[in-house]
Scaffold this motif. Sequence first.
Motif, PDB file in Angstrom:
ATOM      1  N   ALA A   1       7.848   0.331  -9.133  1.00 42.01           N
ATOM      2  CA  ALA A   1       7.918   0.982  -7.821  1.00 42.01           C
ATOM      3  C   ALA A   1       8.097   2.493  -7.983  1.00 42.01           C
ATOM      4  O   ALA A   1       7.461   3.289  -7.283  1.00 42.01           O
ATOM      5  N   ARG A   2       8.962   2.894  -8.916  1.00 43.03           N
ATOM      6  CA  ARG A   2       9.168   4.327  -9.155  1.00 43.03           C
ATOM      7  C   ARG A   2       7.891   4.982  -9.681  1.00 43.03           C
ATOM      8  O   ARG A   2       7.559   6.108  -9.310  1.00 43.03           O
ATOM      9  N   ARG A   3       7.171   4.280 -10.559  1.00 41.98           N
ATOM     10  CA  ARG A   3       5.920   4.836 -11.096  1.00 41.98           C
ATOM     11  C   ARG A   3       4.922   5.091  -9.968  1.00 41.98           C
ATOM     12  O   ARG A   3       4.273   6.140  -9.924  1.00 41.98           O
ATOM     13  N   ILE A   4       4.816   4.128  -9.049  1.00 47.97           N
ATOM     14  CA  ILE A   4       3.889   4.280  -7.933  1.00 47.97           C
ATOM     15  C   ILE A   4       4.285   5.473  -7.072  1.00 47.97           C
ATOM     16  O   ILE A   4       3.443   6.302  -6.702  1.00 47.97           O
TER      17      ILE A   4
ATOM     18  N   GLY B   1      -0.958   4.538   8.122  1.00 53.13           N
ATOM     19  CA  GLY B   1      -1.736   5.392   7.244  1.00 53.13           C
ATOM     20  C   GLY B   1      -1.168   5.390   5.841  1.00 53.13           C
ATOM     21  O   GLY B   1      -1.617   6.153   4.984  1.00 53.13           O
ATOM     22  N   MET B   2      -0.177   4.538   5.598  1.00 56.53           N
ATOM     23  CA  MET B   2       0.396   4.385   4.262  1.00 56.53           C
ATOM     24  C   MET B   2      -0.669   3.833   3.316  1.00 56.53           C
ATOM     25  O   MET B   2      -1.418   2.923   3.675  1.00 56.53           O
ATOM     26  N   THR B   3      -0.731   4.361   2.111  1.00 57.39           N
ATOM     27  CA  THR B   3      -1.656   3.809   1.131  1.00 57.39           C
ATOM     28  C   THR B   3      -1.162   2.425   0.691  1.00 57.39           C
ATOM     29  O   THR B   3       0.026   2.091   0.814  1.00 57.39           O
TER      30      THR B   3
ATOM     31  N   GLN C   1      -3.908  10.893  14.473  1.00 58.84           N
ATOM     32  CA  GLN C   1      -4.846  11.969  14.759  1.00 58.84           C
ATOM     33  C   GLN C   1      -6.210  11.431  15.173  1.00 58.84           C
ATOM     34  O   GLN C   1      -6.643  10.377  14.682  1.00 58.84           O
ATOM     35  N   PRO C   2      -6.907  12.121  16.073  1.00 59.26           N
ATOM     36  CA  PRO C   2      -8.253  11.689  16.472  1.00 59.26           C
ATOM     37  C   PRO C   2      -9.196  11.681  15.277  1.00 59.26           C
ATOM     38  O   PRO C   2      -9.143  12.558  14.420  1.00 59.26           O
ATOM     39  N   GLY C   3     -10.050  10.657  15.232  1.00 55.18           N
ATOM     40  CA  GLY C   3     -11.046  10.566  14.177  1.00 55.18           C
ATOM     41  C   GLY C   3     -10.545  10.010  12.862  1.00 55.18           C
ATOM     42  O   GLY C   3     -11.343   9.775  11.946  1.00 55.18           O
ATOM     43  N   GLU C   4      -9.234   9.762  12.740  1.00 54.96           N
ATOM     44  CA  GLU C   4      -8.678   9.258  11.487  1.00 54.96           C
ATOM     45  C   GLU C   4      -8.666   7.720  11.465  1.00 54.96           C
ATOM     46  O   GLU C   4      -8.561   7.074  12.510  1.00 54.96           O
ATOM     47  N   ALA C   5      -8.743   7.158  10.270  1.00 51.38           N
ATOM     48  CA  ALA C   5      -8.744   5.704  10.085  1.00 51.38           C
ATOM     49  C   ALA C   5      -7.357   5.215   9.689  1.00 51.38           C
ATOM     50  O   ALA C   5      -6.650   5.868   8.903  1.00 51.38           O
ATOM     51  N   TYR C   6      -6.954   4.065  10.233  1.00 52.81           N
ATOM     52  CA  TYR C   6      -5.666   3.465   9.933  1.00 52.81           C
ATOM     53  C   TYR C   6      -5.852   1.963   9.680  1.00 52.81           C
ATOM     54  O   TYR C   6      -6.843   1.372  10.109  1.00 52.81           O
TER      55      TYR C   6
ATOM     56  N   GLY D   1       4.253  13.478   6.591  1.00 50.01           N
ATOM     57  CA  GLY D   1       4.372  12.082   6.165  1.00 50.01           C
ATOM     58  C   GLY D   1       3.100  11.309   6.447  1.00 50.01           C
ATOM     59  O   GLY D   1       2.032  11.897   6.659  1.00 50.01           O
ATOM     60  N   ARG D   2       3.216  10.007   6.480  1.00 52.15           N
ATOM     61  CA  ARG D   2       2.068   9.143   6.744  1.00 52.15           C
ATOM     62  C   ARG D   2       2.401   8.217   7.911  1.00 52.15           C
ATOM     63  O   ARG D   2       3.520   7.702   8.004  1.00 52.15           O
ATOM     64  N   VAL D   3       1.434   8.022   8.767  1.00 52.46           N
ATOM     65  CA  VAL D   3       1.645   7.190   9.954  1.00 52.46           C
ATOM     66  C   VAL D   3       2.194   5.827   9.535  1.00 52.46           C
ATOM     67  O   VAL D   3       1.662   5.170   8.638  1.00 52.46           O
TER      68      VAL D   3
END
Length: 284
Positions: free
Chosen positions: A273-276, A221-223, A167-172, A141-143
Amino acid sequence: MPATPYVTAAEFAAHPTYLALDNLRQDTSDPDAQSAELTNILLMASSWADSECNQPLGAHVATRTQRARCDRDGNLQLFANRFPVLSVAAVSYGSGPGDQADVLDLTGAWTLEQRLVLVPIGGARTPSGPGLYVRWTFVAGRVATLVDDDADQGATALTVTDPTGIQPGEAYRLWEPGLEETVTVADDYEPPTASSAPQPTEIPLAAPTLHAHGAGFSFTGMTSDLRLAVVSYAASLLMRPDSAAEDEYPDNNASSTRSKDSRPTGLGLVKEARRILMSETVVF
C-alpha cells in the motif's frame, strides 16, 4: 478523516481478498452491523492513506497564503501545497496583507504539472523584493463521492452527495460491483461554488449510463491503484492468525487464507500500500 471511505464496504466485499467479513463484531450477527464496522475500518484505511501522503487524497477545498511573483506575461505564479489542483475558486493579491485586490476573472487560470498555477492579473508587475502577498482558494485532490439517488439504465444525469472537484468534460468511474462503468460529465455542466459544506448535486452526463445504479456507490476520479492501496491496508487490519494457537482472540474463527503466504501478519500488504501511494504521489 474523510467523510466517507474511498472504497465502500460493498466494493471491498466484492474485491477478492478472501477474508471473512461476517464476524467483525462478535456481539451481533446483524449483517448491517457487520457492514457498518467494515465501513469504520475502511474509513481508518482511507485516513491512513491521507496521512501517508500528507494531504487528503479526496477532492477538497484548500486556502493558502503565500508570497508570489509574476512572470514576464503578467501571470501570477502560485504553487499549491495540495495536489493535483482541479480548479481555482478565488485569488486576491497586493503589496501587503491589508492591501488586497480580488481577481475577478479566473477563466484564464492555467495549471501546470498539477500544482503550479498561473493566474493572469491584467499585466500587473511584481514589485522588487520577495513578491506580492497572495491569498487563494482552490480545489485539490481527486473526486471521491457517492451516488446519492438510484438511477435507471440510460440515465442522463446522476446525483452525487458531494460535487467537489467534478469538472465538465472529465471522465469518472462508477464502482458498483458487477455494474462498473465510466461516465463523462457533460461539457455544459457548471460546477457549484466550492464549499466546505457541499450539498447533493445533479451531474449531467455526456452519454446515458449503460446500467441502472443504486445509491451509495463510488463516483470517483481516484485511480485504481489508489483504491487498491486502501483495500490492501484495510485487508491488513482484518487479517487473522493462521491457527488457533496463534490466535490472540480465541473466540474468533481462525482463517487459513494466508497459510502459505510469507506475510501472515499483513505487513506485506502495508508495504505494498505504501509503495502504491509513493508512486501515485510522484505522479501527482
